[in-house]
Design an enzyme around this catalytic site. Structure first.
Site, PDB file in Angstrom:
ATOM      1  N   ASN A  34       6.420  76.341  16.727  1.00  0.00           N
ATOM      2  CA  ASN A  34       6.985  77.679  16.960  1.00  0.00           C
ATOM      3  C   ASN A  34       8.311  77.871  16.220  1.00  0.00           C
ATOM      4  O   ASN A  34       8.937  78.923  16.333  1.00  0.00           O
ATOM      5  CB  ASN A  34       7.152  77.951  18.463  1.00  0.00           C
ATOM      6  CG  ASN A  34       8.176  77.041  19.108  1.00  0.00           C
ATOM      7  OD1 ASN A  34       8.762  76.188  18.440  1.00  0.00           O
ATOM      8  ND2 ASN A  34       8.396  77.223  20.403  1.00  0.00           N
ATOM      9  N   SER A 127       8.336  58.711  25.891  1.00  0.00           N
ATOM     10  CA  SER A 127       9.670  58.133  25.720  1.00  0.00           C
ATOM     11  C   SER A 127       9.874  56.960  26.672  1.00  0.00           C
ATOM     12  O   SER A 127       9.341  56.943  27.791  1.00  0.00           O
ATOM     13  CB  SER A 127      10.700  59.218  26.025  1.00  0.00           C
ATOM     14  OG  SER A 127      11.981  58.670  26.210  1.00  0.00           O
ATOM     15  N   TYR A 152      14.009  66.494  31.671  1.00  0.00           N
ATOM     16  CA  TYR A 152      13.313  66.165  30.426  1.00  0.00           C
ATOM     17  C   TYR A 152      12.444  64.916  30.618  1.00  0.00           C
ATOM     18  O   TYR A 152      11.260  64.899  30.278  1.00  0.00           O
ATOM     19  CB  TYR A 152      14.346  65.933  29.297  1.00  0.00           C
ATOM     20  CG  TYR A 152      13.824  65.097  28.165  1.00  0.00           C
ATOM     21  CD1 TYR A 152      13.016  65.658  27.183  1.00  0.00           C
ATOM     22  CD2 TYR A 152      14.111  63.730  28.078  1.00  0.00           C
ATOM     23  CE1 TYR A 152      12.511  64.883  26.153  1.00  0.00           C
ATOM     24  CE2 TYR A 152      13.610  62.953  27.060  1.00  0.00           C
ATOM     25  CZ  TYR A 152      12.816  63.538  26.099  1.00  0.00           C
ATOM     26  OH  TYR A 152      12.317  62.768  25.084  1.00  0.00           O
ATOM     27  N   LYS A 156       8.180  64.209  30.585  1.00  0.00           N
ATOM     28  CA  LYS A 156       7.417  63.181  29.859  1.00  0.00           C
ATOM     29  C   LYS A 156       6.465  62.465  30.827  1.00  0.00           C
ATOM     30  O   LYS A 156       5.309  62.220  30.512  1.00  0.00           O
ATOM     31  CB  LYS A 156       8.356  62.167  29.184  1.00  0.00           C
ATOM     32  CG  LYS A 156       9.131  62.730  28.000  1.00  0.00           C
ATOM     33  CD  LYS A 156       8.215  63.099  26.847  1.00  0.00           C
ATOM     34  CE  LYS A 156       8.924  63.784  25.709  1.00  0.00           C
ATOM     35  NZ  LYS A 156       8.028  64.493  24.779  1.00  0.00           N
ATOM     36  N   PHE A 181      11.316  54.240  21.758  1.00  0.00           N
ATOM     37  CA  PHE A 181      12.683  53.877  22.100  1.00  0.00           C
ATOM     38  C   PHE A 181      13.599  54.844  21.332  1.00  0.00           C
ATOM     39  O   PHE A 181      13.407  56.044  21.460  1.00  0.00           O
ATOM     40  CB  PHE A 181      12.871  52.369  21.924  1.00  0.00           C
ATOM     41  CG  PHE A 181      12.175  51.671  23.079  1.00  0.00           C
ATOM     42  CD1 PHE A 181      10.785  51.727  23.217  1.00  0.00           C
ATOM     43  CD2 PHE A 181      12.893  51.084  24.103  1.00  0.00           C
ATOM     44  CE1 PHE A 181      10.130  51.205  24.337  1.00  0.00           C
ATOM     45  CE2 PHE A 181      12.255  50.546  25.217  1.00  0.00           C
ATOM     46  CZ  PHE A 181      10.873  50.610  25.327  1.00  0.00           C
ATOM     47  N   LEU A 203      23.213  59.791  18.919  1.00  0.00           N
ATOM     48  CA  LEU A 203      24.229  58.988  18.231  1.00  0.00           C
ATOM     49  C   LEU A 203      24.173  59.126  16.702  1.00  0.00           C
ATOM     50  O   LEU A 203      25.204  59.367  16.063  1.00  0.00           O
ATOM     51  CB  LEU A 203      24.057  57.512  18.638  1.00  0.00           C
ATOM     52  CG  LEU A 203      25.038  56.530  18.013  1.00  0.00           C
ATOM     53  CD1 LEU A 203      26.474  56.860  18.410  1.00  0.00           C
ATOM     54  CD2 LEU A 203      24.691  55.098  18.422  1.00  0.00           C
TER      55      LEU A 203
HETATM   56  N1  UFG Z   1      26.373  57.858  22.185  1.00  0.00           N
HETATM   57  C1  UFG Z   1      27.743  57.888  21.989  1.00  0.00           C
HETATM   58  N2  UFG Z   1      28.285  58.997  21.432  1.00  0.00           N
HETATM   59  C2  UFG Z   1      27.532  60.087  21.070  1.00  0.00           C
HETATM   60  C3  UFG Z   1      26.125  60.035  21.269  1.00  0.00           C
HETATM   61  C4  UFG Z   1      25.586  58.900  21.844  1.00  0.00           C
HETATM   62  O1  UFG Z   1      28.458  56.925  22.315  1.00  0.00           O
HETATM   63  O2  UFG Z   1      28.084  61.075  20.580  1.00  0.00           O
HETATM   64  C5  UFG Z   1      25.771  56.643  22.761  1.00  0.00           C
HETATM   65  C6  UFG Z   1      25.099  56.884  24.093  1.00  0.00           C
HETATM   66  O3  UFG Z   1      26.034  56.769  25.136  1.00  0.00           O
HETATM   67  C7  UFG Z   1      24.034  55.807  24.099  1.00  0.00           C
HETATM   68  C8  UFG Z   1      23.683  55.629  22.624  1.00  0.00           C
HETATM   69  O4  UFG Z   1      24.747  56.201  21.896  1.00  0.00           O
HETATM   70  O5  UFG Z   1      24.590  54.616  24.546  1.00  0.00           O
HETATM   71  C9  UFG Z   1      22.412  56.339  22.242  1.00  0.00           C
HETATM   72  O6  UFG Z   1      22.495  57.685  22.670  1.00  0.00           O
HETATM   73  P1  UFG Z   1      21.465  58.795  22.188  1.00  0.00           P
HETATM   74  O7  UFG Z   1      21.897  60.088  22.794  1.00  0.00           O
HETATM   75  O8  UFG Z   1      21.298  58.750  20.721  1.00  0.00           O
HETATM   76  O9  UFG Z   1      20.098  58.291  22.801  1.00  0.00           O
HETATM   77  P2  UFG Z   1      19.727  58.024  24.330  1.00  0.00           P
HETATM   78  O10 UFG Z   1      19.424  56.573  24.414  1.00  0.00           O
HETATM   79  O11 UFG Z   1      20.676  58.593  25.281  1.00  0.00           O
HETATM   80  O12 UFG Z   1      18.463  58.948  24.405  1.00  0.00           O
HETATM   81  C10 UFG Z   1      17.241  58.402  24.264  1.00  0.00           C
HETATM   82  C11 UFG Z   1      16.240  59.437  23.729  1.00  0.00           C
HETATM   83  C12 UFG Z   1      15.875  60.430  24.771  1.00  0.00           C
HETATM   84  C13 UFG Z   1      15.617  59.748  26.102  1.00  0.00           C
HETATM   85  C14 UFG Z   1      16.800  58.934  26.511  1.00  0.00           C
HETATM   86  C15 UFG Z   1      16.683  58.293  27.876  1.00  0.00           C
HETATM   87  O13 UFG Z   1      16.775  60.115  22.607  1.00  0.00           O
HETATM   88  O14 UFG Z   1      14.703  61.099  24.348  1.00  0.00           O
HETATM   89  O15 UFG Z   1      16.947  57.931  25.535  1.00  0.00           O
HETATM   90  O16 UFG Z   1      17.890  57.735  28.270  1.00  0.00           O
HETATM   91  F1  UFG Z   1      15.345  60.623  27.080  1.00  0.00           F
END
Ligand code: UFG
Length: 345
Positions: A34, A127, A152, A156, A181, A203
């Site tokens: 979309n 996920s 979210y 899933k 992951f 991140l």
């Molecule tokens: N982080 C930072 N600064 C930022 C962004 C992220 O320090 O600006 C850290 C987060 O605290 C985390 C790591 O980087 O420790 C990874 O964070 P992301 O946001 O990139 O990814 P997540 O592990 O939080 O998210 C992933 C998937 C989601 C899922 C989630 C579940 O992207 O789809 O895991 O926890 F839902």
């Protein structure tokens, strides 16, 4: 008639990389998206890499009539890989019903349309968030699904269950959920990659945008976790490696090799890295210094999670191959190319 694989969300980040890997593996692809969180120009990127422009339909899966109209009379869809969904954890906590409506209704409509039109297999984009903070690491497929930490994550879980129960009810449908992951990086050509709108939540795009000066400073969310340097551990998987897992999974379904009807696999590297390790590896791979500051924890973050990939390795014959360094370099090359492109427009 040449059979096609339908990729929903195929102009998105993982969808577009999967479209490329499907085409490279000799499959014909049709994309539905979309364009809520992506752009038609992604089709050019896919074409530039593969020499082939997939058929594209701008359809919202929540529009049941339009989806039914798409499927009606088509006998050329052999399988579906379903990516289309909202994916921002924080936003889902603020607007839960928006997430339930979009992520649940879309899959419901899709499954009904598939069954109604005799389209059998589905690969679902899930996920590792379904495991929450696992009791044991690395986490394998026997680990229990935990209470979701966000709407979210709950969508899933519900999607996985909808597919599973539909398959188990004897409907003519086979299903595989791939529990990713942390997907990062971009195609090595820098033709496609992650293009989040606004301030990135994840991140890697935050790192590449900080390196390019779009963001002033990366905030590292907490260094008081029980890990080597106090920052959380994740299993960062290259998006091309991840995309290849979809090719293997959909071929397994199309060839009738999924033994249990419904299956799920962990798709990661099996290795965990802290946030500071990722920053350091990025600096080493690209020569760019990242301006960062440690701040407080982000609510909802788990301390550590990384995959046991034995089952995927053995059953699917799939393995992640790319190194963290080449993955980080691909993300950086994509960010530079993408911004140059935007400027030129
Ligand atoms: N982080 C930072 N600064 C930022 C962004 C992220 O320090 O600006 C850290 C987060 O605290 C985390 C790591 O980087 O420790 C990874 O964070 P992301 O946001 O990139 O990814 P997540 O592990 O939080 O998210 C992933 C998937 C989601 C899922 C989630 C579940 O992207 O789809 O895991 O926890 F839902």
């Amino acid at each position: 008639m040449a059979k096609k694989i339908l990729v929903t969300g195929g102009t998105g980040y993982i969808g577009s990389h999967t479209a490329v890997e499907l085409i490279n593996a000799g499959h014909d692809v049709v994309i539905i998206d979309n364009l809520y969180n992506s752009d038609r120009s992604v089709l050019e990127g896919i074409q530039n890499i593969t020499g082939y422009r997939p058929e594209f339909h701008q359809i919202d899966l929540c529009e049941r009539d339009r989806l039914e109209a798409f499927f009606a009379g088509r006998k050329d869809i052999a399988a579906v890989i379903h990516f289309a969904a909202y994916k921002a954890v924080g936003e889902s906590a603020e607007k839960p019903l928006m997430y339930y409506r979009n992520n649940i209704v879309s899959t419901l409509n899709l499954l009904e349309a598939m069954i109604g039109n005799g389209v059998k297999p589905i690969v679902f984009s899930s996920s590792c968030t379904v495991y929450g903070q696992p009791d044991a690491l690395p986490v394998d497929e026997n680990a229990p699904v935990k209470e979701p930490s966000s709407p979210y994550g709950n969508t899933k879980q519900i999607n996985e269950q909808m597919i599973r129960y539909t398959v188990e009810a004897g409907n003519p449908l086979g299903g595989i959920s791939l529990r990713y992951f942390n997907p990062i990086g971009a195609h090595p050509s820098a033709q496609i990659g992650e293009a989040p709108q606004g301030i990135p939540n994840n991140l890697l795009p935050y790192i590449t945008q900080t390196a390019l000066g779009i963001r002033e400073q990366l905030k590292v969310f907490g260094n008081d976790y029980n890990t080597s340097d106090g920052t959380p551990i994740r299993d960062y998987i290259n998006v091309v490696d991840l995309s290849r897992a979809h090719v293997v999974a959909v071929e397994r379904l199309m060839n009738g090799h999924n033994r249990q009807g419904y299956e799920f696999f962990n798709i990661g590297t099996g290795r965990g890295h802290t946030v500071l390790e990722v920053i350091e590896a990025f600096e080493k791979a690209t020569g760019q210094k990242i301006n960062y500051q440690i701040v407080g924890r982000r609510p909802g973050d788990v301390e550590k999670v990384y995959a046991d990939t034995t089952y995927a390795n053995q059953e699917l014959g799939w393995k992640a191959h790319k190194t963290l360094e080449e993955t980080l370099l691909s993300a950086w090359n994509w960010e530079k190319a993408y911004r140059k492109n935007i400027k030129a427009q």
